[in-house]
Motif scaffolding. Structure first.
Motif, PDB file in Angstrom:
ATOM      1  N   GLY A 182       7.758  -8.189 -12.048  1.00 20.76           N
ATOM      2  CA  GLY A 182       7.313  -6.831 -11.757  1.00 20.76           C
ATOM      3  C   GLY A 182       8.350  -5.794 -12.129  1.00 20.76           C
ATOM      4  O   GLY A 182       9.460  -6.116 -12.582  1.00 20.76           O
ATOM      5  N   GLY A 225       0.435  -1.118 -10.480  1.00 21.81           N
ATOM      6  CA  GLY A 225       1.067  -2.144 -11.298  1.00 21.81           C
ATOM      7  C   GLY A 225       2.229  -1.611 -12.105  1.00 21.81           C
ATOM      8  O   GLY A 225       3.061  -2.391 -12.585  1.00 21.81           O
ATOM      9  N   GLU A 278       0.222   0.136  -2.853  1.00 22.10           N
ATOM     10  CA  GLU A 278       0.519  -1.152  -3.482  1.00 22.10           C
ATOM     11  C   GLU A 278       2.021  -1.373  -3.668  1.00 22.10           C
ATOM     12  O   GLU A 278       2.470  -2.491  -3.952  1.00 22.10           O
ATOM     13  CB  GLU A 278      -0.178  -1.251  -4.845  1.00 22.10           C
ATOM     14  CG  GLU A 278       0.519  -0.571  -6.008  1.00 22.10           C
ATOM     15  CD  GLU A 278       0.334   0.954  -6.093  1.00 22.10           C
ATOM     16  OE1 GLU A 278       0.738   1.539  -7.111  1.00 22.10           O
ATOM     17  OE2 GLU A 278      -0.226   1.527  -5.131  1.00 22.10           O
ATOM     18  N   THR A 309       6.163  -2.139  -8.890  1.00 17.81           N
ATOM     19  CA  THR A 309       5.878  -3.190  -7.909  1.00 17.81           C
ATOM     20  C   THR A 309       6.565  -2.906  -6.581  1.00 17.81           C
ATOM     21  O   THR A 309       5.973  -3.080  -5.509  1.00 17.81           O
ATOM     22  CB  THR A 309       6.363  -4.562  -8.427  1.00 17.81           C
ATOM     23  OG1 THR A 309       5.804  -4.794  -9.719  1.00 17.81           O
ATOM     24  CG2 THR A 309       5.968  -5.679  -7.480  1.00 17.81           C
ATOM     25  N   ALA A 369       6.996 -10.426  -4.578  1.00 18.61           N
ATOM     26  CA  ALA A 369       6.513  -9.934  -5.875  1.00 18.61           C
ATOM     27  C   ALA A 369       6.150 -11.086  -6.820  1.00 18.61           C
ATOM     28  O   ALA A 369       5.705 -10.840  -7.944  1.00 18.61           O
ATOM     29  CB  ALA A 369       7.565  -9.054  -6.518  1.00 18.61           C
TER      30      ALA A 369
END
Length: 379
Positions: free
Chosen positions: A185, A246, A273, A249, A181
């Motif tokens: 995050g 986003g 993601e 994370t 990461a």
């Protein structure tokens, strides 16, 4: 010749005759070839020890073992139970599994039942010290040996406690999460209180948040009653509350049953993601980690089959009258998708080919236990 000299010669003659007679007797004794006369003290001791050793091995056969479990959920538990049953069978014994459905009252009743039924030995999986105090004391008073796994029974003298290095399990996965990461995050933690291994993992989690101040926990939950489905439903709601890429994370799951539910929620939401990091590993888990479309990328674990095997070995040491260590720690390994083959799906039985330190532990094994296996296998 004087009388004095004559006396001296007579004395010498008598001594010579006695010496020759003694030598003759010694030769006759040696010539007799008697095994008792020829046998050395060491050989005699070894000969008498062999029947005793054989009798000790025979006495370990036919034992009735109770496995008292707080819960019996998921493939990790299934592989652990399989390890227990197979090892007891190798020793010529039988296992009765007493599962408690995560009910502490039932857990205590199952332990009481195992004592009342006079099982030869008791294994405990994920016990609870407060719930089991009376039962453990009763077992000790009855002379029934106990070996517990992830149960926090360290205060009871005579009970051997097996535990995974739970803080290291958490550290392995959390450090990889931070690395991938980039040290920042938003994360979701799936964890539940009230279990000794979970409490230990929480220690590492707190240290992790302090070490990485740019990593923020935005949600935390967990329920052991129906872990997979409950996790999936709750994480689906959290994903809807954080809909943008986003917003989240990674997800850290402190148990593989949590990780399976989380993986389903992330995948169904199309949130590729988000990466998932878990703890514990079974064949089902490993297959999910190998799937390139799965968010679950890594886990830290001890081979569940080996846990069962090692626990049984220590119980049989106790049955043999050995003094065993009060605490035995099982060291985990870290498994990442990148270390696994891309062209085929493997099982945990094959994992040692790709991940050093996995499976086939000799912990707790002894020469007489190996002889016991051979003896049972020969029949």
């Amino acid at each position: 010749m004087s009388k004095k000299l004559t006396s001296v010669w007579l004395a010498l003659t008598v001594v010579l005759v006695l010496v020759l007679a003694a030598c003759g007797n010694k030769e006759n004794n040696n010539a007799s070839g008697s095994p008792a006369a020829l046998e050395s003290p060491t050989a005699s001791a070894a000969a008498s020890a062999e029947p005793e050793a054989n009798a000790a091995i025979e006495s370990l056969k036919g034992k009735k073992i109770a496995l008292v479990m707080r819960f019996n959920t998921g493939t990790f538990s299934a592989q652990y139970v399989d390890g227990v049953k197979k090892q007891v069978a190798k020793y010529g014994g039988t296992v009765t599994v007493l599962a408690s459905d995560n009910d502490l009252g039932k857990l205590a009743a199952n332990l009481d039942s195992a004592v009342t039924q006079k099982f030869d030995g008791i294994l405990i999986d994920h016990g609870d010290a407060a719930a089991l105090t009376n039962g453990v004391n009763n077992a000790i008073a009855a002379g029934i040996p106990i070996v517990a796994f992830d149960s926090g029974l360290n205060a009871f003298e005579g009970v051997t406690n097996l535990a995974q290095n739970d803080q290291q399990l958490a550290e392995f996965t959390l450090e990889k999460l931070a690395e991938e990461a980039g040290g920042k995050g938003n994360i979701v933690k799936i964890w539940v209180a009230g279990f000794p291994p979970m409490e230990s993992r929480q220690v590492s989690y707190k240290a992790f948040l302090e070490k990485y101040p740019d990593i923020k926990e935005i949600a935390a939950f967990g329920d052991a009653s129906n872990p997979q489905l409950d996790t999936q439903n709750k994480l689906e709601a959290i994903l809807k509350q954080n809909p943008n890429k986003g917003d989240i994370t990674a997800v850290w799951a402190s148990w593989d049953e949590f990780a399976k539910g989380a993986a389903n929620a992330i995948k169904q939401a199309g949130r590729d993601e988000i990466k998932l990091y878990g703890i514990d590993l079974s064949d089902e888990d490993l297959k999910m980690i190998q799937d390139p479309t799965s968010p679950w990328v890594a886990s830290a674990a001890v081979d569940p089959t080996s846990i069962g095997t090692v626990q049984v070995r220590y119980l049989y040491q106790k049955l043999n009258g050995d003094t065993t260590d009060p605490v035995v720690q099982l060291e985990p390994v870290f498994v990442h998708r990148d270390a696994l083959p891309k062209d085929k799906v493997i099982t945990t039985a094959e994992l040692s080919q790709y991940v050093e330190g996995w499976g086939n532990s000799e912990l707790g094994n002894t020469e007489y236990l190996k002889e016991l296996e051979v003896s049972v296998g020969a029949k």
